[in-house]
Design an enzyme around this catalytic site. Sequence first.
Site, PDB file in Angstrom:
ATOM      1  N   ASP A  26       0.837  -1.206   0.000  1.00  0.00           N
ATOM      2  CA  ASP A  26       0.000   0.000   0.000  1.00  0.00           C
ATOM      3  C   ASP A  26       0.871   1.254   0.000  1.00  0.00           C
ATOM      4  OD1 ASP A  26      -2.356   1.408  -0.054  1.00  0.00           O
ATOM      5  OD2 ASP A  26      -2.745   1.231   2.102  1.00  0.00           O
ATOM      6  N   ASN A  74     -11.216  -2.726  -5.010  1.00  0.00           N
ATOM      7  CA  ASN A  74     -10.503  -1.728  -5.815  1.00  0.00           C
ATOM      8  C   ASN A  74     -11.230  -1.357  -7.112  1.00  0.00           C
ATOM      9  OD1 ASN A  74      -7.217  -2.884  -4.736  1.00  0.00           O
ATOM     10  ND2 ASN A  74      -8.321  -1.057  -4.084  1.00  0.00           N
TER      11      ASN A  74
HETATM   12  C1  IPE Z   1      -5.460  -2.839  -0.183  1.00  0.00           C
HETATM   13  O1  IPE Z   1      -5.080  -1.507  -0.425  1.00  0.00           O
HETATM   14  C2  IPE Z   1      -5.439  -3.601  -1.445  1.00  0.00           C
HETATM   15  C3  IPE Z   1      -4.160  -3.700  -2.146  1.00  0.00           C
HETATM   16  C4  IPE Z   1      -2.995  -3.313  -1.727  1.00  0.00           C
HETATM   17  C5  IPE Z   1      -4.256  -4.328  -3.423  1.00  0.00           C
HETATM   18  P1  IPE Z   1      -6.141  -0.333  -0.475  1.00  0.00           P
HETATM   19  O2  IPE Z   1      -5.355   0.924  -0.544  1.00  0.00           O
HETATM   20  O3  IPE Z   1      -7.116  -0.556  -1.565  1.00  0.00           O
HETATM   21  O4  IPE Z   1      -6.878  -0.498   0.926  1.00  0.00           O
HETATM   22  P2  IPE Z   1      -7.911   0.452   1.687  1.00  0.00           P
HETATM   23  O5  IPE Z   1      -9.074   0.649   0.783  1.00  0.00           O
HETATM   24  O6  IPE Z   1      -7.220   1.749   1.946  1.00  0.00           O
HETATM   25  O7  IPE Z   1      -8.234  -0.270   2.933  1.00  0.00           O
HETATM   26  C1  IPE Z   2      -1.657   0.218  -3.360  1.00  0.00           C
HETATM   27  O1  IPE Z   2      -1.416   1.573  -3.396  1.00  0.00           O
HETATM   28  C2  IPE Z   2      -1.887  -0.356  -4.721  1.00  0.00           C
HETATM   29  C3  IPE Z   2      -3.265  -0.791  -4.989  1.00  0.00           C
HETATM   30  C4  IPE Z   2      -4.252  -0.792  -4.131  1.00  0.00           C
HETATM   31  C5  IPE Z   2      -3.513  -1.291  -6.322  1.00  0.00           C
HETATM   32  P1  IPE Z   2      -2.617   2.616  -3.362  1.00  0.00           P
HETATM   33  O2  IPE Z   2      -2.997   2.930  -4.766  1.00  0.00           O
HETATM   34  O3  IPE Z   2      -3.693   2.150  -2.499  1.00  0.00           O
HETATM   35  O4  IPE Z   2      -1.880   3.865  -2.725  1.00  0.00           O
HETATM   36  P2  IPE Z   2      -2.490   4.911  -1.691  1.00  0.00           P
HETATM   37  O5  IPE Z   2      -3.035   4.135  -0.535  1.00  0.00           O
HETATM   38  O6  IPE Z   2      -3.543   5.679  -2.418  1.00  0.00           O
HETATM   39  O7  IPE Z   2      -1.309   5.753  -1.315  1.00  0.00           O
HETATM   40 MG    MG Z   3      -4.127   2.407  -0.508  1.00  0.00          MG
END
Ligand code: IPE
Ligand code: IPE
Ligand code: MG
Length: 261
Positions: A26, A74
């Site tokens: 993340d 997502n």
């Molecule tokens: C969790 O990350 C899923 C992945 C890393 C693929 P998110 O960034 O989507 O999680 P939430 O929504 O903040 O909990």
């Molecule tokens: C994790 O990074 C990757 C996916 C969930 C695909 P994020 O895209 O959630 O990054 P933040 O949380 O917005 O920084």
């Molecule tokens: Mg995230």
Amino acid sequence: MPSFSSSTRDIPQVAEIPRHIAIIMDGNGRWAKQRMLPRAAGHKRGVEIVREVVKACVARGVEYLTLFAFSSENWRRPADEVSMLKGLFVMALEREAEKLHRNGIRLRVVGDLAPFGKKITDLVERAERLTRDNQKMTLSIAANYGGRWDLLQAMQRLIESRPEQRGAFTEEQLASCLAMAYAPEPDLFIRTGGEQRISNFLLWQLAYSEFYFTDTLWPDFNAAALDQAIASYQRRERRFGRTSEQLKSAAGAPASKTELA
Ligand code: IPE
Ligand code: IPE
Ligand code: MG
């Protein structure tokens, strides 16, 4: 299919190096934002970090590495980000499958893949087939994965395959129908990016995993950061319900020599 010991039914063997590491990668978006870059730049850099972490895990003797790449939630993101992530997934499958194979890594992709379309399901099938006999490490990519989806599909498969049991299933039977029944439960769960939540990842298998949260954003993660997580893991006392005293006396007994004191 091999069956692995269950953390709630038996006391698992605990080794110095986690046998299975599961990671929520993340922080890609925030990493890009800090640099005034589009979110896509963070995701691209994120894929490069995956390469580094895979290599580091192989070098350290980790047997299973599981990476959360795209959750069942997502899809709620803007359409252009979803399609960019799909594009990155295609590119990674096309470019990396051969490399993984050359390095003796078995690739598995877990999740409900149908909504991604035929191009991705075909690429996944080909990459899994190519790498299926590799033994160095199993790399699992969770894509359109959700822990609740997994439990539901496992339950549905069980009910269909064993109607005579009328729902009186054992833990082992349920575990054997989960998408990752081919792997032991994660020893170490890592989440980068500062959030302290599971976000619908491996709900069943994280029952007794050690949790490690770091503020480091995924694109800044690296082999040294992985070593810090492993070092933290090595300081934990994995009691699985027992007392500390029981663990210490078990450590002296020949039968459980491999357990950490
Ligand atoms: C969790 O990350 C899923 C992945 C890393 C693929 P998110 O960034 O989507 O999680 P939430 O929504 O903040 O909990
Ligand atoms: C994790 O990074 C990757 C996916 C969930 C695909 P994020 O895209 O959630 O990054 P933040 O949380 O917005 O920084
Ligand atoms: Mg995230």
